[in-house]
Design a protein around this motif. Structure first.
Motif, PDB file in Angstrom:
ATOM      1  N   ALA A 258       0.816  -1.346  -0.038  1.00  0.00           N
ATOM      2  CA  ALA A 258      -0.024   0.155   0.004  1.00  0.00           C
ATOM      3  C   ALA A 258       0.932   1.140  -0.055  1.00  0.00           C
ATOM      4  O   ALA A 258       1.931   1.051   0.596  1.00  0.00           O
ATOM      5  CB  ALA A 258      -0.883  -0.119   1.395  1.00  0.00           C
ATOM      6  N   LEU A 259       0.323   2.184  -0.584  1.00  0.00           N
ATOM      7  CA  LEU A 259       1.070   3.596  -0.590  1.00  0.00           C
ATOM      8  C   LEU A 259       1.229   4.105   0.845  1.00  0.00           C
ATOM      9  O   LEU A 259       0.466   3.784   1.631  1.00  0.00           O
ATOM     10  CB  LEU A 259       0.245   4.710  -1.420  1.00  0.00           C
TER      11      LEU A 259
ATOM     12  N   GLN B 110      -8.341   6.253   5.424  1.00  0.00           N
ATOM     13  CA  GLN B 110      -9.789   5.525   5.470  1.00  0.00           C
ATOM     14  C   GLN B 110      -9.578   4.428   4.739  1.00  0.00           C
ATOM     15  O   GLN B 110     -10.286   3.354   4.870  1.00  0.00           O
ATOM     16  CB  GLN B 110     -10.599   6.505   4.872  1.00  0.00           C
ATOM     17  N   ARG B 111      -8.669   4.151   3.652  1.00  0.00           N
ATOM     18  CA  ARG B 111      -8.450   2.819   2.850  1.00  0.00           C
ATOM     19  C   ARG B 111      -7.076   2.934   2.356  1.00  0.00           C
ATOM     20  O   ARG B 111      -6.707   4.145   1.969  1.00  0.00           O
ATOM     21  CB  ARG B 111      -9.718   2.816   1.831  1.00  0.00           C
ATOM     22  N   ALA B 112      -6.698   1.650   1.986  1.00  0.00           N
ATOM     23  CA  ALA B 112      -5.427   1.718   1.568  1.00  0.00           C
ATOM     24  C   ALA B 112      -5.391   2.054  -0.015  1.00  0.00           C
ATOM     25  O   ALA B 112      -6.451   1.723  -0.674  1.00  0.00           O
ATOM     26  CB  ALA B 112      -4.732   0.274   1.497  1.00  0.00           C
TER      27      ALA B 112
ATOM     28  N   GLU C 290     -14.495   6.853  -3.384  1.00  0.00           N
ATOM     29  CA  GLU C 290     -14.344   6.695  -2.106  1.00  0.00           C
ATOM     30  C   GLU C 290     -12.943   7.379  -1.495  1.00  0.00           C
ATOM     31  O   GLU C 290     -11.840   6.831  -2.061  1.00  0.00           O
ATOM     32  CB  GLU C 290     -14.637   5.446  -1.416  1.00  0.00           C
ATOM     33  N   PRO C 291     -12.703   8.412  -0.837  1.00  0.00           N
ATOM     34  CA  PRO C 291     -11.531   8.972  -0.286  1.00  0.00           C
ATOM     35  C   PRO C 291     -10.601   7.821   0.280  1.00  0.00           C
ATOM     36  O   PRO C 291     -11.358   7.012   1.047  1.00  0.00           O
ATOM     37  CB  PRO C 291     -11.719  10.062   0.674  1.00  0.00           C
ATOM     38  N   ALA C 292      -9.410   8.018   0.071  1.00  0.00           N
ATOM     39  CA  ALA C 292      -8.412   7.250   0.798  1.00  0.00           C
ATOM     40  C   ALA C 292      -7.806   7.710   2.001  1.00  0.00           C
ATOM     41  O   ALA C 292      -7.571   7.020   2.946  1.00  0.00           O
ATOM     42  CB  ALA C 292      -7.121   6.893  -0.109  1.00  0.00           C
ATOM     43  N   ALA C 293      -7.933   9.097   1.964  1.00  0.00           N
ATOM     44  CA  ALA C 293      -7.311   9.997   3.236  1.00  0.00           C
ATOM     45  C   ALA C 293      -8.063  11.348   3.018  1.00  0.00           C
ATOM     46  O   ALA C 293      -8.278  11.901   2.013  1.00  0.00           O
ATOM     47  CB  ALA C 293      -6.128   9.888   3.053  1.00  0.00           C
ATOM     48  N   ARG C 294      -8.168  11.765   4.369  1.00  0.00           N
ATOM     49  CA  ARG C 294      -8.566  13.240   4.317  1.00  0.00           C
ATOM     50  C   ARG C 294      -7.745  14.090   5.390  1.00  0.00           C
ATOM     51  O   ARG C 294      -7.143  13.389   6.131  1.00  0.00           O
ATOM     52  CB  ARG C 294      -9.791  13.495   5.020  1.00  0.00           C
ATOM     53  N   ALA C 295      -7.244  15.304   5.070  1.00  0.00           N
ATOM     54  CA  ALA C 295      -6.498  16.131   5.997  1.00  0.00           C
ATOM     55  C   ALA C 295      -7.025  17.345   6.158  1.00  0.00           C
ATOM     56  O   ALA C 295      -7.918  17.868   5.384  1.00  0.00           O
ATOM     57  CB  ALA C 295      -5.126  16.067   5.467  1.00  0.00           C
ATOM     58  N   SER C 296      -6.538  18.301   6.976  1.00  0.00           N
ATOM     59  CA  SER C 296      -6.987  19.561   7.324  1.00  0.00           C
ATOM     60  C   SER C 296      -5.501  20.129   7.598  1.00  0.00           C
ATOM     61  O   SER C 296      -4.709  19.805   8.283  1.00  0.00           O
ATOM     62  CB  SER C 296      -7.790  19.776   8.470  1.00  0.00           C
TER      63      SER C 296
END
Length: 137
Positions: free
Chosen positions: A51-52, A89-91, A124-130
């Motif tokens: 995975a990344l 949230q997911r690979a 579907e998002p793999a990740a979210r950031a702020s």
């Protein structure tokens, strides 16, 4: 005064450390309060299991924020990260990632952004950031 993707790519080339440039990020689009970058898949960025790596996604989100702020301001100004929070949230395996940074507030001295990272071809998002940035110039 929104930047073009070519102008934003020049900001990447002129202002980022060599290891960030080694990620291969390219600017896909820019707007008044956003920027979209592409993080290309490579096995060099994969961790155990294929995975990344999270570190690559963190760096991509941070970099996309700089480009989004630069686009919103019409050009690059010195800035620095004050805070970054990321949820995974997911690979992501075997796919480029689109990194969509949206400025939620742009002041004279601070900027706030929300970033969504989605594997190319997925809804579907793999990740979210702020992120929160201090604007220094």
């Amino acid at each position: 005064m929104t930047l073009t993707p070519a102008e934003a790519d020049r900001i990447l080339a002129d202002n980022f450390a060599p290891w960030v440039l080694d990620l291969g990020l390219t600017v896909v689009g820019t707007g008044e309060l956003h920027a979209v970058l592409r993080l290309p898949w490579t096995d060099r960025l994969a961790r155990e299991g294929g995975a990344l790596s999270g570190q690559a996604l963190l760096a991509a989100a941070d970099t996309a924020t700089v480009i989004a702020v630069s686009s919103a301001r019409g050009g690059f100004v010195p800035m620095t990260t004050v805070q970054q929070s990321t949820t995974f949230q997911r690979a992501v395996t075997g796919a480029d990632v689109l990194v969509d940074a949206r400025i939620s507030k742009l002041g004279r001295r601070m900027a706030f952004a929300d970033i969504t990272m989605t594997a190319h071809g997925s809804d579907e998002p793999a990740a979210r950031a702020s992120t929160v940035y201090a604007l220094l110039g």
